[in-house]
Design a protein around this motif. Structure first.
Motif, PDB file in Angstrom:
ATOM      1  N   ASN A  15      -6.263  10.046   1.395  1.00 35.61           N
ATOM      2  CA  ASN A  15      -7.453   9.217   1.614  1.00 35.61           C
ATOM      3  C   ASN A  15      -7.266   7.813   1.075  1.00 35.61           C
ATOM      4  O   ASN A  15      -8.237   7.116   0.804  1.00 35.61           O
ATOM      5  CB  ASN A  15      -8.667   9.859   0.955  1.00 35.61           C
ATOM      6  N   ALA A  16      -6.022   7.411   0.862  1.00 34.34           N
ATOM      7  CA  ALA A  16      -5.769   6.110   0.233  1.00 34.34           C
ATOM      8  C   ALA A  16      -6.159   4.968   1.166  1.00 34.34           C
ATOM      9  O   ALA A  16      -5.886   5.001   2.365  1.00 34.34           O
ATOM     10  CB  ALA A  16      -4.299   5.991  -0.136  1.00 34.34           C
ATOM     11  N   LYS A  17      -6.763   3.979   0.603  1.00 35.93           N
ATOM     12  CA  LYS A  17      -7.115   2.783   1.342  1.00 35.93           C
ATOM     13  C   LYS A  17      -5.940   1.821   1.300  1.00 35.93           C
ATOM     14  O   LYS A  17      -5.481   1.429   0.230  1.00 35.93           O
ATOM     15  CB  LYS A  17      -8.360   2.140   0.732  1.00 35.93           C
ATOM     16  N   SER A  18      -5.446   1.467   2.465  1.00 35.42           N
ATOM     17  CA  SER A  18      -4.258   0.608   2.525  1.00 35.42           C
ATOM     18  C   SER A  18      -4.597  -0.807   2.086  1.00 35.42           C
ATOM     19  O   SER A  18      -5.675  -1.347   2.397  1.00 35.42           O
ATOM     20  CB  SER A  18      -3.703   0.586   3.953  1.00 35.42           C
ATOM     21  N   LEU A  19      -3.663  -1.414   1.357  1.00 34.66           N
ATOM     22  CA  LEU A  19      -3.822  -2.814   0.977  1.00 34.66           C
ATOM     23  C   LEU A  19      -3.715  -3.704   2.208  1.00 34.66           C
ATOM     24  O   LEU A  19      -2.835  -3.517   3.048  1.00 34.66           O
ATOM     25  CB  LEU A  19      -2.746  -3.212  -0.040  1.00 34.66           C
ATOM     26  N   ARG A  20      -4.588  -4.677   2.279  1.00 34.92           N
ATOM     27  CA  ARG A  20      -4.542  -5.644   3.383  1.00 34.92           C
ATOM     28  C   ARG A  20      -3.650  -6.807   2.944  1.00 34.92           C
ATOM     29  O   ARG A  20      -4.052  -7.610   2.110  1.00 34.92           O
ATOM     30  CB  ARG A  20      -5.941  -6.127   3.714  1.00 34.92           C
ATOM     31  N   ILE A  21      -2.472  -6.883   3.505  1.00 34.92           N
ATOM     32  CA  ILE A  21      -1.484  -7.885   3.092  1.00 34.92           C
ATOM     33  C   ILE A  21      -1.344  -8.932   4.187  1.00 34.92           C
ATOM     34  O   ILE A  21      -0.937  -8.622   5.312  1.00 34.92           O
ATOM     35  CB  ILE A  21      -0.128  -7.229   2.792  1.00 34.92           C
ATOM     36  N   GLY A  22      -1.692 -10.153   3.857  1.00 34.13           N
ATOM     37  CA  GLY A  22      -1.583 -11.243   4.804  1.00 34.13           C
ATOM     38  C   GLY A  22      -0.160 -11.766   4.903  1.00 34.13           C
ATOM     39  O   GLY A  22       0.533 -11.922   3.894  1.00 34.13           O
ATOM     40  N   VAL A  23       0.270 -12.051   6.141  1.00 35.60           N
ATOM     41  CA  VAL A  23       1.602 -12.588   6.397  1.00 35.60           C
ATOM     42  C   VAL A  23       1.451 -13.867   7.218  1.00 35.60           C
ATOM     43  O   VAL A  23       0.809 -13.842   8.273  1.00 35.60           O
ATOM     44  CB  VAL A  23       2.477 -11.575   7.159  1.00 35.60           C
ATOM     45  N   PRO A  24       2.011 -15.001   6.773  1.00 34.69           N
ATOM     46  CA  PRO A  24       1.893 -16.244   7.535  1.00 34.69           C
ATOM     47  C   PRO A  24       2.509 -16.099   8.923  1.00 34.69           C
ATOM     48  O   PRO A  24       3.631 -15.620   9.070  1.00 34.69           O
ATOM     49  CB  PRO A  24       2.657 -17.265   6.679  1.00 34.69           C
ATOM     50  N   ASN A  25       1.753 -16.524   9.918  1.00 30.82           N
ATOM     51  CA  ASN A  25       2.234 -16.472  11.298  1.00 30.82           C
ATOM     52  C   ASN A  25       2.805 -17.831  11.692  1.00 30.82           C
ATOM     53  O   ASN A  25       2.323 -18.864  11.253  1.00 30.82           O
ATOM     54  CB  ASN A  25       1.083 -16.091  12.234  1.00 30.82           C
ATOM     55  N   GLY A  26       3.844 -17.828  12.526  1.00 31.52           N
ATOM     56  CA  GLY A  26       4.442 -19.085  12.981  1.00 31.52           C
ATOM     57  C   GLY A  26       5.400 -19.698  11.994  1.00 31.52           C
ATOM     58  O   GLY A  26       5.554 -20.920  11.930  1.00 31.52           O
ATOM     59  N   THR A  27       6.059 -18.872  11.177  1.00 27.59           N
ATOM     60  CA  THR A  27       7.041 -19.392  10.226  1.00 27.59           C
ATOM     61  C   THR A  27       8.221 -20.007  10.971  1.00 27.59           C
ATOM     62  O   THR A  27       8.667 -19.489  12.001  1.00 27.59           O
ATOM     63  CB  THR A  27       7.539 -18.265   9.313  1.00 27.59           C
ATOM     64  N   PHE A  46      14.004 -15.650   7.792  1.00 25.96           N
ATOM     65  CA  PHE A  46      13.326 -15.412   6.523  1.00 25.96           C
ATOM     66  C   PHE A  46      12.047 -14.602   6.712  1.00 25.96           C
ATOM     67  O   PHE A  46      11.736 -13.707   5.922  1.00 25.96           O
ATOM     68  CB  PHE A  46      12.998 -16.742   5.830  1.00 25.96           C
ATOM     69  N   LEU A  47      11.301 -14.894   7.755  1.00 26.64           N
ATOM     70  CA  LEU A  47      10.052 -14.182   8.016  1.00 26.64           C
ATOM     71  C   LEU A  47       9.712 -14.313   9.493  1.00 26.64           C
ATOM     72  O   LEU A  47       9.701 -15.417  10.040  1.00 26.64           O
ATOM     73  CB  LEU A  47       8.920 -14.758   7.163  1.00 26.64           C
ATOM     74  N   THR A  48       9.471 -13.182  10.104  1.00 27.35           N
ATOM     75  CA  THR A  48       9.147 -13.207  11.529  1.00 27.35           C
ATOM     76  C   THR A  48       7.958 -12.314  11.826  1.00 27.35           C
ATOM     77  O   THR A  48       7.818 -11.228  11.232  1.00 27.35           O
ATOM     78  CB  THR A  48      10.354 -12.768  12.378  1.00 27.35           C
ATOM     79  N   PHE A  50       6.773  -6.948  12.034  1.00 31.88           N
ATOM     80  CA  PHE A  50       7.074  -7.882  10.956  1.00 31.88           C
ATOM     81  C   PHE A  50       8.498  -7.639  10.466  1.00 31.88           C
ATOM     82  O   PHE A  50       8.938  -6.489  10.350  1.00 31.88           O
ATOM     83  CB  PHE A  50       6.092  -7.694   9.801  1.00 31.88           C
ATOM     84  N   GLY A  51       9.219  -8.714  10.200  1.00 31.14           N
ATOM     85  CA  GLY A  51      10.591  -8.579   9.745  1.00 31.14           C
ATOM     86  C   GLY A  51      11.040  -9.801   8.971  1.00 31.14           C
ATOM     87  O   GLY A  51      10.259 -10.692   8.630  1.00 31.14           O
ATOM     88  N   GLY A  52      12.326  -9.866   8.690  1.00 29.23           N
ATOM     89  CA  GLY A  52      12.882 -10.975   7.924  1.00 29.23           C
ATOM     90  C   GLY A  52      13.125 -10.614   6.477  1.00 29.23           C
ATOM     91  O   GLY A  52      12.770  -9.527   6.002  1.00 29.23           O
ATOM     92  N   TYR A  53      13.743 -11.527   5.771  1.00 29.74           N
ATOM     93  CA  TYR A  53      14.140 -11.286   4.382  1.00 29.74           C
ATOM     94  C   TYR A  53      12.936 -10.983   3.496  1.00 29.74           C
ATOM     95  O   TYR A  53      12.975 -10.058   2.679  1.00 29.74           O
ATOM     96  CB  TYR A  53      14.878 -12.513   3.856  1.00 29.74           C
ATOM     97  N   ALA A  54      11.838 -11.743   3.617  1.00 28.38           N
ATOM     98  CA  ALA A  54      10.678 -11.557   2.752  1.00 28.38           C
ATOM     99  C   ALA A  54      10.072 -10.171   2.937  1.00 28.38           C
ATOM    100  O   ALA A  54       9.712  -9.503   1.960  1.00 28.38           O
ATOM    101  CB  ALA A  54       9.630 -12.629   3.033  1.00 28.38           C
ATOM    102  N   ILE A  55       9.971  -9.711   4.178  1.00 25.41           N
ATOM    103  CA  ILE A  55       9.402  -8.383   4.449  1.00 25.41           C
ATOM    104  C   ILE A  55      10.336  -7.296   3.933  1.00 25.41           C
ATOM    105  O   ILE A  55       9.891  -6.319   3.303  1.00 25.41           O
ATOM    106  CB  ILE A  55       9.145  -8.214   5.953  1.00 25.41           C
ATOM    107  N   ASP A  56      11.641  -7.452   4.191  1.00 25.40           N
ATOM    108  CA  ASP A  56      12.609  -6.437   3.734  1.00 25.40           C
ATOM    109  C   ASP A  56      12.593  -6.317   2.214  1.00 25.40           C
ATOM    110  O   ASP A  56      12.650  -5.206   1.662  1.00 25.40           O
ATOM    111  CB  ASP A  56      14.011  -6.795   4.216  1.00 25.40           C
TER     112      ASP A  56
END
Length: 874
Positions: free
Chosen positions: A442-454, A459-461, A473-479
């Protein structure tokens, strides 16, 4: 006092005034029998729940104390014990009856705070000391009820022992179950101490669950909620009956199995000796913190033996007959009151209270001494583990020594970790220690914002899938974020949400509770710290300038010197001249060309030295010694010349590049246009810190190709990028662009969370693990490997050859020439007509060498002397 308590007391007083003789107390004399015979020194009242195990133990112990006091002091006291049936109203009736009808001088008990509240109010009005046997009372209790004395040591210190247990196994989240009752609850006393202890141990209380005392369906719902959650470390602070019911229900719901950790407080464990076989089967693997009192001396052994005999006689239905902490505390309380009354036989009220508070003696539970109307809190606790039909002692925890120990004797050694104690048998008997968490349903997932249009996708896609209407979502920051989360000691549910717009506004959404975190190329800035808290930088912090490169000319005047270091050049010239001198000295008596004026012979020596680099002149050498020296030197010279040629060729043929600008000052002087990416802080930094003209700055919003085109067309002369972004850019275009100038310090990229979030220190620890394991470096290599990384070489990349590479060859040729010279000098010495000694040898040899020079009439004319007659020089 709240409204509930006040209304309860008013109701009790009304009923008591109507019928003050509701209760018939049981009177115990020194003989322990119900009687009215014999003179007495005083009467003591006691209110206990005789239907409970605690009340039964207390009753037997009080009667034993009255008898023991008489046998020791020959003073007879009566104790009138009333059964409260665990009802605060009944306790209030009993107190009023004991004071008005039985004329007691002091009252002992009750054992619950709810009953104590009612009794303390009546006792304070009548100026009768009330010695409460409840474990804990609020700090303000003695101020509200001046005749209330806490005769049982506070067990609040046990919260530190519980926190130390949790910290020992590196659990970071716990669920606390406490008992919520009518007039008051342990939440007001124990729970605040638990919060403080867990905060110091860096442990978070994720759930605070109030135990429903009556409704079994509500209990099932509460346990089901815990079961669906993530935390599996559960601290139970319940009374013995409530805890028993809780564990039986947990067993039924399969919550006493693998992965669960149950830790019980002293409220339950102090009566663990009285658990029957049926109930204890549902408590296997529980860890408990139990009040400690010494029980190994003769006095304690004799008390426990008599207690077992008397208890089994009066309560044969009880399976277990051992005396617990409640019996010991009741025994000491009776002695405290009797000693005070014996000192002031006719005194009561305030004088008796003062005498009680000045008590100081060694009781069965330890030192009896009051501070601020309370006994000193317990500082030593026994750590137990329920197993089989009973429990076993794992060791002890001491606040004074701030640690755990298996024993308490003089050889005891204390450790901060519970791992130093005996092995724990956990619920379900797993082979390993429970991790303390499970994947929640029943865990509530964290809402994590990711900048769009990097700008840099490596690095971040963020890619939208129109068919499935979702994002990838992918790239070094996500990995790196996912790898960090996997290193947490508990499961963290989250979901990524693409966010458009300004980075400052993105971080502010955490403060507005729209987002729970932000992951991406978000720089740590002081202005953003008012809205969120960042982890440590996960990239190299800094800002660099990237500029185009240009070919560097290869026609430097001294470029021919580059293949060798200065030391190498010096050694080469020195060994060459030395070898030439040796050959000249040996051959000068055989060749007229080696004679003549000083200038002629010096130039001939230099010519002879360096010409051997290219030819041997073997046909012109007459001595075997000079030939030996020349052969070795020619070999060394061949190696040196070939190495020089190869190194110089590589320097001349490989393309070398240099940046078009090396510092910001040259760009500022030429009013060059400067580009920067859309990151919001860069414009302010370039203007206020680096002092660029705002009119010379140009912002780019889209892809890296725009940077490339602008730099190629000289629309801008340089662009400023964060260090990790600059690495990607220069790796993608290594032949065109290069990072130049110093690195300007910035905060670096970090993951953002709400201020004060307990996730921040956890993520920092996990980031450190990822870095130390080398996984972060692997992810960075993976990011850069997507580019066509061709290494760009510069002149500095070529290493000049040093002496250390040729010391063996230099030693060989120097040694050979020195041997030849030594043999030649020895031969000259042997040709002398008479023996000479000491310094004369040196002078005669020098005269033999320079004699031909003195025969010349002119120093600066070329004159060839007659060839000397052949000698036997080899």
């Amino acid at each position: 006092m709240d409204t509930k308590e006040r209304n309860g007391i008013i109701c009790c007083m009304t009923l008591i005034s109507l019928n003050p003789t509701l209760f018939s107390p049981v009177e115990a004399t020194a003989n322990g029998s119900a009687t009215e015979k014999g003179p007495v020194a005083g009467v003591v009242g006691a209110i206990v729940d005789q239907d409970s195990r605690i009340g039964k133990e207390a009753k037997i112990a009080m009667e034993m104390a009255i008898k023991d006091f008489y046998e020791k002091t020959n003073q007879r006291f009566h104790v009138r014990i009333v059964n409260s049936q665990n009802d605060p109203v009944q306790a209030a009736f009993a107190a009023k009856n004991l004071i008005d009808t039985q004329e007691v001088q002091a009252i002992l008990g009750p054992h619950t705070w709810e009953e104590t509240v009612m009794v303390a109010n009546i006792g304070s009005q009548a100026h009768i000391p009330i010695l409460s046997l409840a474990e804990s009372s609020p700090r303000w209790a003695s101020e509200r009820w001046p005749f209330l004395v806490q005769a049982a040591p506070s067990q609040c210190k046990q919260t530190k022992a519980i926190a130390a247990i949790v910290q020992s196994w590196e659990w970071h989240q716990v669920t606390v179950i406490y008992e919520e009752t009518g007039l008051s609850s342990t939440a007001a006393v124990v729970v605040p101490h638990l919060y403080d202890a867990f905060r110091e141990a860096d442990v978070e209380i994720t759930n605070l669950v109030a135990f429903p005392p009556l409704d079994s369906s509500s209990l099932s719902e509460q346990l089901e909620m815990i079961k669906r959650g993530q935390c599996r470390v559960i601290v139970v602070d319940l009374s013995f009956p409530s805890a028993t019911r809780l564990f039986e229900k947990a067993k039924e719901m399969e919550m006493m199995e693998k992965d669960y950790v149950w830790i019980a407080t002293d409220a339950f464990t102090s009566l663990v000796d009285s658990i029957n076989a049926t109930s204890i089967s549902s408590m296997q693997g529980i860890i408990g913190v139990q009040s400690y009192f010494p029980s190994n001396n003769d006095l304690h052994k004799e008390f426990h033996m008599r207690f077992r005999t008397r208890f089994s006689t009066e309560y044969p239905e009880e399976d277990r007959r051992e005396a617990g902490i409640y019996a010991v505390q009741a025994y000491d309380a009776v002695w405290t009151v009797c000693q005070a009354m014996s000192k002031n036989s006719k005194a009561g009220g305030q004088k008796l209270l003062d005498t009680i508070l000045y008590s100081k003696f060694n009781g069965l539970s330890g030192l009896i001494q009051f501070e601020e109307k309370k006994l000193a809190p317990g500082k030593i606790f026994r750590i137990i583990n329920v197993l089989g039909k009973s429990y076993r002692t794992l060791g002890f925890w001491s606040e004074s020594d701030n640690g755990f120990s298996r024993t308490l004797d003089e050889r005891a050694t204390f450790n901060h970790s519970m791992k130093s104690l005996k092995r724990v048998i956990w619920p379900g008997e797993p082979c390993s220690t429970p991790r303390g968490w499970a994947i929640p349903t029943n865990a509530k997932s964290l809402r994590i914002g990711v900048p769009n249009g990097t700008t840099f996708k490596e690095f971040l896609t963020v890619v939208r899938n129109p068919e499935e209407n979702n994002y990838t979502f992918g790239g070094y920051a996500i990995d790196l974020f996912e790898e960090t989360v996997s290193n947490l000691r508990y499961h963290l549910a989250y979901k990524f949400i693409p966010i458009d717009g300004n980075y400052d506004a993105l971080v502010q959404q955490i403060h507005d509770q729209t987002l729970d975190a932000v992951v991406g190329d978000v720089t740590i800035l002081s202005s953003r710290l008012q809205y969120a808290e960042f982890t440590h930088p996960y990239t190299v912090p800094g800002l660099v300038m990237v500029v185009p490169v240009r070919s560097r000319a290869s026609s430097k005047a001294w470029l021919f010197m580059k293949p060798f270091t200065k030391a190498m050049w010096g050694f080469t010239v020195a060994i060459t001249l030395y070898n030439g001198f040796v050959v000249w000295l040996i051959e000068r008596n055989h060749c007229s060309e080696l004679k003549g004026s000083v200038l002629n012979q010096i130039t001939t020596l230099i010519w002879l030295s360096f010409s051997t680099l290219f030819s041997l002149h073997a046909e012109k050498l007459h001595s075997s010694l000079s030939r030996m020296a020349m052969v070795v030197w020619l070999f060394v010279a061949l190696v040196i010349t070939q190495t020089y040629t190869a190194n110089l060729t590589s320097i001349l043929t490989v393309q070398r590049l240099e940046p078009t600008a090396t510092d910001i000052e040259s760009l500022q002087r030429s009013n060059a246009m400067i580009g920067y990416c859309r990151v919001s802080y860069l414009e302010t930094y370039l203007v206020q810190v680096l002092k660029f003209n705002p009119n010379n700055l140009k912002k780019y919003y889209s892809f890296s190709e725009d940077y490339v085109q602008a730099l190629r067309s000289k629309e801008i002369e340089a662009i400023f990028l964060d260090v990790p972004i600059a690495k990607i850019f220069t790796a993608k275009y290594p032949k065109e662009f290069i990072a130049a100038g110093p690195t300007y310090k910035t905060g670096g990229f970090g993951f953002a969370f709400p201020k004060g979030s307990p996730l921040v220190p956890e993520m920092n620890k996990a980031l450190l693990k990822v870095s130390e394991s080398g996984k972060a470096r692997e992810l960075e290599k993976k990011m850069l490997a997507t580019q066509n990384c061709e290494e760009m070489e510069s002149e500095e990349d070529f290493s000049s050859i040093s002496v250390t590479s040729y010391w063996v060859l230099f030693t060989l040729t120097g040694f050979t020439s020195t041997v030849a010279l030594a043999v030649y000098v020895a031969h000259l010495y042997s040709k002398l007509e008479e023996p000479i000694f000491g310094n004369q040898i040196i002078w005669r040899l020098m005269s033999a060498v320079i004699a031909p020079w003195g025969q010349q009439k002119k120093w600066f004319c070329r004159k060839i002397s007659d060839i000397e007659s052949p000698s036997n020089v080899p």
